[in-house]
Scaffold this motif. Structure first.
Motif, short mmCIF file in Angstrom:
data_model
loop_
_atom_site.label_atom_id
_atom_site.label_comp_id
_atom_site.label_asym_id
_atom_site.label_seq_id
_atom_site.Cartn_x
_atom_site.Cartn_y
_atom_site.Cartn_z
N LEU A 88 -79.29 -24.05 -12.82
CA LEU A 88 -79.16 -23.96 -11.37
C LEU A 88 -77.84 -24.53 -10.89
O LEU A 88 -77.21 -24.02 -9.96
CB LEU A 88 -80.31 -24.72 -10.69
N ALA A 89 -77.42 -25.62 -11.53
CA ALA A 89 -76.21 -26.32 -11.10
C ALA A 89 -74.94 -25.60 -11.56
O ALA A 89 -73.91 -25.68 -10.90
CB ALA A 89 -76.22 -27.75 -11.63
N LEU A 130 -85.63 -13.43 -7.69
CA LEU A 130 -86.67 -14.28 -7.11
C LEU A 130 -86.53 -14.37 -5.59
O LEU A 130 -87.33 -15.02 -4.93
CB LEU A 130 -86.62 -15.68 -7.74
N LYS A 131 -85.51 -13.70 -5.07
CA LYS A 131 -85.26 -13.76 -3.63
C LYS A 131 -86.46 -13.27 -2.83
O LYS A 131 -86.71 -13.73 -1.73
CB LYS A 131 -84.03 -12.94 -3.28
N LYS A 159 -83.47 -22.24 -0.48
CA LYS A 159 -83.50 -23.71 -0.39
C LYS A 159 -84.63 -24.32 -1.22
O LYS A 159 -84.54 -25.46 -1.65
CB LYS A 159 -83.61 -24.15 1.07
N ASP A 160 -85.70 -23.54 -1.44
CA ASP A 160 -86.83 -24.06 -2.21
C ASP A 160 -86.66 -23.86 -3.71
O ASP A 160 -87.48 -24.34 -4.49
CB ASP A 160 -88.13 -23.37 -1.76
N MET A 161 -85.62 -23.12 -4.10
CA MET A 161 -85.49 -22.70 -5.50
C MET A 161 -85.54 -23.87 -6.49
O MET A 161 -86.32 -23.80 -7.45
CB MET A 161 -84.20 -21.89 -5.67
N PRO A 162 -84.75 -24.91 -6.30
CA PRO A 162 -84.79 -26.00 -7.29
C PRO A 162 -86.20 -26.56 -7.48
O PRO A 162 -86.65 -26.71 -8.62
CB PRO A 162 -83.85 -27.06 -6.68
#
Lengths: 218, 218
Positions: B117-118, B192-193, B199-202
DNA sequence: GTCATTTACTGAACACCATTCATTATGTTT
DNA sequence: AAACATAATGAATGGTGTTCAGTAAATGAC
């Protein structure tokens, strides 16, 4: 004034509409012609190696013509993808229709992995390739949703009947899709060569998804 | 004859070796210069949009020079990948060192997903992008193995101590990697959109991998 | 039936790309 | 100082996606 207007429409409309309808049909036909030629060449040679010129040659039109039907190469890819998502859904409907939702879940998983193994180039097109131009790509939001809903429905039934160890539907669907996609895409990118021999791949991947579903059920 | 041969080596060797060693070093320096410029630009603009010309411009050499150090753009990608694999292993060593193998397994999973993610562009480079030229790519066989062994070691300890519901080490490793890779790569490809807000992804991905590891342990 | 208009299509042109290679410049050895 | 080896160049080759002025055919109006 109004009556005249009606009169004009009534007399000329049938002729105009007949022709414009045919033209509309021909337009759709040509779009499909381009799309199916593109799909064929994407699968044979890969997306990157297929050029607009090649596609144009194959259908015996000039490169410019393709741009009358598709904004750019990316848009062509997206529409080819849409066709491909349909194929996966068909596969689900054909091979994952057990009445027992848990058994159906197992069928869905195995069908997905088998599909990815059997159609590597197609799978690449659908889930892995990134169109170079539009990095943003809002487009995937609804694309391919149908086959995802097929999984979602199945899981919902499982959860409603309290057959799984996980109760959060969305989390469960995400996790399940991830296992299946992970298996297929790691294989497609040759990342499993170090651990698994080519000939054993179908069995190993099948075992892996089977093992996962078994972990999931109570 | 033999003695003369030795004599020649002994007198000329130091001078030759000193210069050739420096040259060797300079060669390596230049390779690294190219590689790090390439890595930087791959991450900033993506692999496809980074051209050999751009890289050459950035390091103030001509395009041809890059081909003196790397066979083609693919080879440059592979060597940049190797650098990147090192980063993931570093991450593991830093953030997944709990003594309890099960807790360490959880750390590994979360670290992997967080890493993906990062560093989306880096992850792309490492596991998703396919070099256009060489479709075969035997190269990945050993590349990136170290971080995989880190996972393997952890799982082996878990299995030896009978802490998991799965006893087949390789299957378990494959499955675990697949979940993690699936989560990251589906997100990277915007698949996954439709289900998860950006904003909730992590949190969502973290929950998914956590849930999976919990399924795995007894 | 003729003419204006709309439509479909072309293919050359543009600005890129990866890659090659004859040539030049620099450093090293004799 | 001359011969050689190495490093670097940058123009040239053959590709790419995309655009657009121009052409030819089908259609609509009279």
């Amino acid at each position: 004034m109004f009556a005249v207007y009606i009169f004009v429409i009534r007399t000329t409309a049938p002729i105009i509409m007949g022709i414009s309808e045919r033209k509309e049909r021909e337009k759709i036909d040509k779009k499909q012609l381009i799309r199916s030629a593109a799909m064929k060449m994407f699968l044979e040679d890969g997306y990157a190696k297929t050029s607009i010129r090649n596609i144009a040659d194959a259908i015996e039109y000039s490169p410019g013509t393709i741009y009358l039907y598709y904004k750019d190469k990316d848009e062509l890819l997206y529409e080819v993808q849409r066709d491909a998502y349909g194929k996966l859904l068909e596969e689900f409907k054909a091979k994952a229709k057990h009445k027992d939702p848990v058994k159906r879940l197992m069928q869905i998983g195995k069908t997905y992995v088998a599909f990815g193994l059997a159609n590597p180039e197609l799978y690449d097109l659908m889930f892995i390739i990134r169109a170079p131009t539009n990095v943003d790509e809002e487009l995937h939001k609804d694309n391919g949703g149908d086959s995802y809903f097929y999984l979602l429905d199945c899981l919902q039934e499982c959860i409603e009947k309290d057959l799984l160890k996980v109760t959060d539907l969305n989390l469960c669907a995400l996790q399940t899709w991830s296992v299946a996609h992970g298996l297929v895409s790691l294989n497609l990118r040759c990342r499993l060569k170090m651990m698994v021999e080519e000939k054993d791949m179908p069995k190993v991947l099948n075992d892996a998804i089977e093992s996962y579903v078994k972990l999931l059920i109570k």
